[in-house]
Design an enzyme around this catalytic site. Sequence first.
Site, mmCIF file in Angstrom:
data_model
loop_
_atom_site.group_PDB
_atom_site.id
_atom_site.type_symbol
_atom_site.label_atom_id
_atom_site.label_comp_id
_atom_site.label_asym_id
_atom_site.label_seq_id
_atom_site.Cartn_x
_atom_site.Cartn_y
_atom_site.Cartn_z
ATOM 1 N N ASP A 39 44.969 37.708 33.618
ATOM 2 C CA ASP A 39 45.550 38.509 34.711
ATOM 3 C C ASP A 39 44.765 38.368 36.009
ATOM 4 O O ASP A 39 43.570 38.095 36.011
ATOM 5 C CB ASP A 39 45.598 39.990 34.297
ATOM 6 N N GLU A 40 45.479 38.577 37.133
ATOM 7 C CA GLU A 40 44.871 38.719 38.455
ATOM 8 C C GLU A 40 43.875 37.618 38.779
ATOM 9 O O GLU A 40 42.803 37.857 39.319
ATOM 10 C CB GLU A 40 44.198 40.104 38.560
ATOM 11 N N ALA A 41 44.254 36.378 38.469
ATOM 12 C CA ALA A 41 43.350 35.246 38.729
ATOM 13 C C ALA A 41 43.547 34.759 40.163
ATOM 14 O O ALA A 41 43.813 33.585 40.417
ATOM 15 C CB ALA A 41 43.609 34.129 37.731
ATOM 16 N N THR A 42 43.408 35.685 41.102
ATOM 17 C CA THR A 42 43.736 35.336 42.491
ATOM 18 C C THR A 42 42.665 34.440 43.118
ATOM 19 O O THR A 42 42.856 33.924 44.212
ATOM 20 C CB THR A 42 43.877 36.623 43.336
ATOM 21 N N HIS A 79 38.452 38.090 36.244
ATOM 22 C CA HIS A 79 37.789 39.262 35.633
ATOM 23 C C HIS A 79 36.552 38.844 34.847
ATOM 24 O O HIS A 79 36.314 39.329 33.741
ATOM 25 C CB HIS A 79 38.780 40.000 34.719
#
Length: 478
Positions: free
Chosen positions: A287-290, A224
Site C-alpha cells: 500500500d501507499e508506495a508513493t 511503509h
Amino acid sequence: MTAQPATGADYALTSGTRIYADPGAEGVAQYLAGVLRPATGYPLPVQAGPGTGISLLLTGTDPNPEGYQLDVTSSKVVLRARTAAGLFQGVQTLRQLLPAKVESPTAQPGPWPVAGGHVVDRPRYAYRGAMLDVARHFRPVADVKRYIDEVARYKINHLHLHLTDDQGWRLVINSWPRLATYGGSTQVGGGPGGYYTQADYTAIVAYAAARHITVVPEVDMPGHINAALASYAELNCDGKAPPLYTGVEVGFSSLCVDKELTYRFVEDVVAELAALTPGPYLHLGGDEATSTTPADYARFVNRVQAIAQAHGKTVLGWHDVVNATPLPTTVAQYWGTETSHAKVAAATKKGTKLIMSPASKAYLDMKYTSSTPLGQDWAGLIEVKTSYNWNPGAFLSGVDPSAVHGIEAPIWTETLASQRDIEYMAFPRLAALAELGWSPWSTHDWNTFKVRLGAQGPRWKAAGVTYYRSPQVPWATS
Ligand code: IFG
C-alpha cells in the site's frame, strides 16, 4: 442460521455438569471448560462421551466445515459439527445462551441457565478477519492474546498482524537482527516500541490456533519500510540509513527496487516468516508506495510474490497490488472508500479474490463521531450503524459476489497507545463487522441486530472489555 428458542426448556448448568468430547473434540471441550469455570466456579470435567451433560460431537454433516448444530433441552446440551472449528464456533453461540455474568473472570452467584432451543448455523464467508497494527504502537504478547480472545467471541477466524511499518519492525529476523533490535526500538510518539522474539510469535500463533484463528503476518513492502531502511544503510539506494521515524506520515519510504540486495532481504525475511507461519497466507502489504515509481512497483511486487509462492505461501496484499500482476492465487484486500475501482474489478474478472475492508466502513481507527477522542477521520466518521449497514458481497460495482472471499476489520494504531484505546475503538463495531462476515445477507437487519448488539454491553462489562456506548444501540442493563 435457524434458531428456534424452546420456551421453558433451559438447561441448568450445575456443579455436577460434565463435558463429553468425541475424539478430536477435546481441545474445544477444554476451551469451553476454561471459559465457563471462572465465573461459575464449577469443576466441569472433560471426558470421553457419550454422557448426559454437554456433549461436543464430531458427527455433524453440515456442508460448511465451520457449520454446527446446537440442541439445548432441560436434560442436555448437544453440539454437533463436522470439524473442531465448527464445534469452536458453536461454543461461541453456546456462551451467548448463558447469562452475561458468565463472562466474568471471577466467581459469580448462579443460577446458570442455558437458554433452550435448536440452532443450525454456518458462516457466509470463510475469511473473517481482524487486523491489529502492532507497528505504530507496539502491543505486548499478553495484549495480542487478549484481543484474540475478544474477537474469537464473534467467530472471527483470521488475525492479520501488521508487523512492520515506517515506525517499527516488530519481529526478530535472525538473518537481519537489527530489524528488531534497532528497527523495533521506538514507535509513534517516540516511546520504547518493542518486538516479538520468534518464540513470542510462535506463542501467539499457537494461542490463536487453539481458538481456530489463523495468523496472517504482514511485512509491508515496498513502502511503509523506514524501520528496515533505518536499520541497514546498505538497503538504501544511496547507502545512507535514514533516522528512525516516530511521526504519522505515510508514503515517504521505499525499498531500493534496483538493488539485488533488496531481493536477498525479502527472500531472507519471507523464508523465516514462512517457516514460523502455519497458515496459508503471507501479507506483503503493497500500500501507499508513493515513493516507488509505478514501473518499479510492478517489477518489485511481481518479483516478491514469486518469492512468497516459492516458500509455499499464498500472497495477501492491499488492493494496490492490482497495479502489478497479481498471481492467480494472490488475494487483494480492498481498503478504498469508493464503491467502484476499475482495476480491482478488472482483476476479479481474471480470478483475483478480494477481502473487503473498505476504510469508510471497516476501519476501526476511524472516529465514531467528531467528538470521539481517539482515532482519525480521513475515511469519514463511522458510527456503529455505518459499520453494519453495508453488504460486503455487493459493495464494489462490477465485482461479482463470488469474488469476495471474506471481510476484515483493521485497527491502525497511530492514535491508539493502549489496549484500552484499541478496545474502545474496536467494540462494538468489530461485532457488527463479524456479523457481516458470518450471517447471510438475507437476515441482515439493523433493527433486530442492534438489540442483539445491545445485549453484548453487559457481557463486555462483565469481561472488563472497554467499549463505546453508542447512542444508536439499545444497551441491555442486566
Ligand atoms: N492508510 C495506511 C495505514 C494507516 C491507515 C490509518 C492502509 C492500507 C491509513 N494504509 O490503510 O498504514 O496509516 O487509517
